[in-house]
Design a protein around this motif. Sequence first.
Motif, mmCIF file in Angstrom:
data_model
loop_
_atom_site.group_PDB
_atom_site.id
_atom_site.type_symbol
_atom_site.label_atom_id
_atom_site.label_comp_id
_atom_site.label_asym_id
_atom_site.label_seq_id
_atom_site.Cartn_x
_atom_site.Cartn_y
_atom_site.Cartn_z
ATOM 1 N N GLN A 284 30.113 125.156 89.479
ATOM 2 C CA GLN A 284 30.692 124.559 90.779
ATOM 3 C C GLN A 284 29.825 124.968 91.667
ATOM 4 O OE1 GLN A 284 33.774 122.043 89.432
ATOM 5 N NE2 GLN A 284 33.056 122.274 91.331
ATOM 6 N N PHE A 285 29.326 126.288 91.655
ATOM 7 C CA PHE A 285 28.601 126.873 92.902
ATOM 8 C C PHE A 285 27.209 126.775 93.378
ATOM 9 C CE2 PHE A 285 32.370 129.250 91.494
ATOM 10 C CZ PHE A 285 33.319 129.490 92.695
ATOM 11 N N VAL A 286 26.772 126.097 92.115
ATOM 12 C CA VAL A 286 25.141 125.558 92.528
ATOM 13 C C VAL A 286 24.917 124.785 93.584
ATOM 14 C CG1 VAL A 286 23.399 124.159 91.487
ATOM 15 C CG2 VAL A 286 24.687 125.781 89.743
ATOM 16 N N PRO A 287 25.805 123.948 93.990
ATOM 17 C CA PRO A 287 25.707 123.184 95.370
ATOM 18 C C PRO A 287 25.652 124.086 96.567
ATOM 19 C CG PRO A 287 27.103 121.912 94.108
ATOM 20 C CD PRO A 287 27.083 123.183 93.316
ATOM 21 N N ASN A 288 26.266 125.138 96.532
ATOM 22 C CA ASN A 288 26.312 125.930 97.518
ATOM 23 C C ASN A 288 24.948 126.590 97.713
ATOM 24 O OD1 ASN A 288 29.655 127.937 96.973
ATOM 25 N ND2 ASN A 288 29.171 126.142 98.191
ATOM 26 N N LEU A 289 24.122 126.905 96.761
ATOM 27 C CA LEU A 289 22.744 127.331 96.892
ATOM 28 C C LEU A 289 21.991 126.360 97.769
ATOM 29 C CD1 LEU A 289 22.374 128.974 93.441
ATOM 30 C CD2 LEU A 289 22.936 130.121 95.425
ATOM 31 N N LEU A 290 22.380 125.130 97.294
ATOM 32 C CA LEU A 290 21.580 123.955 98.000
ATOM 33 C C LEU A 290 21.754 123.923 99.537
ATOM 34 C CD1 LEU A 290 22.122 120.969 95.482
ATOM 35 C CD2 LEU A 290 20.074 122.518 95.808
ATOM 36 N N GLY A 291 23.258 124.238 99.897
ATOM 37 C CA GLY A 291 23.542 124.374 101.228
ATOM 38 C C GLY A 291 22.894 125.451 101.723
#
Length: 412
Positions: A284-291
Motif C-alpha cells: 500500500q505504501f509503494v505509491p508514497n515513494l512515487l509521490g
Amino acid sequence: MRSILNILALVILLGIIGWRMSAFWNDPDVLPPDDFVEYWAAGKLNLHGENPYDPELLYPLERFEANRKDMDEFGPTPRERAVMMWNPPWTLTIAMPLGMLPARLGQLVWMLINFGIVGGCAFLLWRLYGGRSNHWWLALALSFVYMPTVYCISSGQISGWILLGATLFLYFEQKNWCYLAGAAGVLMAIKPHLVYLFWPVLLGYSFFHPRGWKIIAGGVGTGIVFTLIPLALNSQVLHQYLDAMGNRPPEQFKSPTLGTLLRIPFEEPTESIYTPLQRNFKLQFVPNLLGLLWLCYFAARQKSLNWNWRDKLPLVLLVSFVTAAYGAWPYDLLILLSAVIEIAAGVDRNSSRRNIFLSAGLFIAITLTMALMSAFKAYSFWFFWAGPTILTAYLLLRRIISSSAPVLSQID
C-alpha cells in the motif's frame, strides 16, 4: 424585483430544509448515521476515560445508542462489526463535543457544521483565487453539486475539517499570519496520510523562508494543545492509538488507491469485491515513494525561491491524494475542492467559450459518472479513477487558463 425573488428563493430553500430536518428527526431511517458513529462513539468513550480505539467498546454504542443497523452485516463478532476511528488522538478534540450529545442530535449538529464548513471554504477559496465578487454563488453551487461533498455530509465523515485546515492555511498565510496558518495546518493532520506531501514541503520551505518556522511553531503548539485535551481525560490514549495501529491497522479495506491495485493480484482469487484483503499491506505504501519522487522532481524544477502557497498547495494536495497509501475514499475527495474552485475562479476571470465549455464539460462528466456509480451502488473501490482523473483535468485546465490569464502563475 430581484430582491423579492431572492427572498422568495430563500424562503423556499429554508422550507425544504425544515421539511427534511423534520423527517430526519422523526424517522431514524432517514439519513442513517453511517460513518458519523465512529467519531461520536470514540468521543464519548474518551470523555469517560475509556479506550476510543477498542472495537469491543465501540460496537454497542454504535449499534444500539446510535442505531446503525447495517453493522450486523460486517461480521460475526463485535470486533469485526465496529466502525473504527483510525484518526490520531488529536482528532478527539473535535469528536469529544459530539460525544456529549445524544447520537441523533449530534448527527444533526455534525451535518450542519459540515454544511457550514463547505460553504465557508467555498466562499473563502473563491476570494483567494480571484473569482469575481458578484459570482460568489458559483463557488457555492459547484461545491454542493460536487459529489464528494454529498458523500461527506450524508455519511457524517470528517474530511470537511481537512478542507477547512487547507483553506484557512492559505488564507492566513496570504495575510502573513504565520502562527495562525500553522494552527490551521493541524486540521490537515486529522488524516495526515492523505496530505503527506504537505509536511516535507513545509519543512523544505522553512529552510529558505524564515516565516516557515513560525508556521511550524504555530502548528506544533496547536497540535500539542489538541493532543493534551483528550490526554487530560484519558491518560492512555496515545498508547491506545499506537496499539490499535500496530496490532489492528486498516489493512483489510479495499480502498480506491493505487496501493490496493498493487495488492489485489497477490490475493486469493475471489468472486466478491467485498472480500477483505489479507496480505502484503506494505505494498500500500509503494505509491508514497512515487509521490516523494515527484516531489523531488517538482522541487528541482522550481526556478526561484519565491514559493507561493496559493498557487502550489492544490497541486501538492492532489498528488498526495492520488499517491496516498490507504483511505482516499470518495468522500475524502472533498479535500480537493481547492483545486476545483481555483480552476472555476480562473475560468470566471477569463470567460472564453473554450475555457467555459472545456472546464464545465469535465466537471459535469466527472460529477455525473460519480452520481451514476452511486445510483447503481458501486463499491467504493471502483472510484479509484476519480483522484487521477481530477489531477489530470486540473493540470490540463490550469495550463490552458494560465496561458491566457497571467493572474495565475504557471505550474513549473
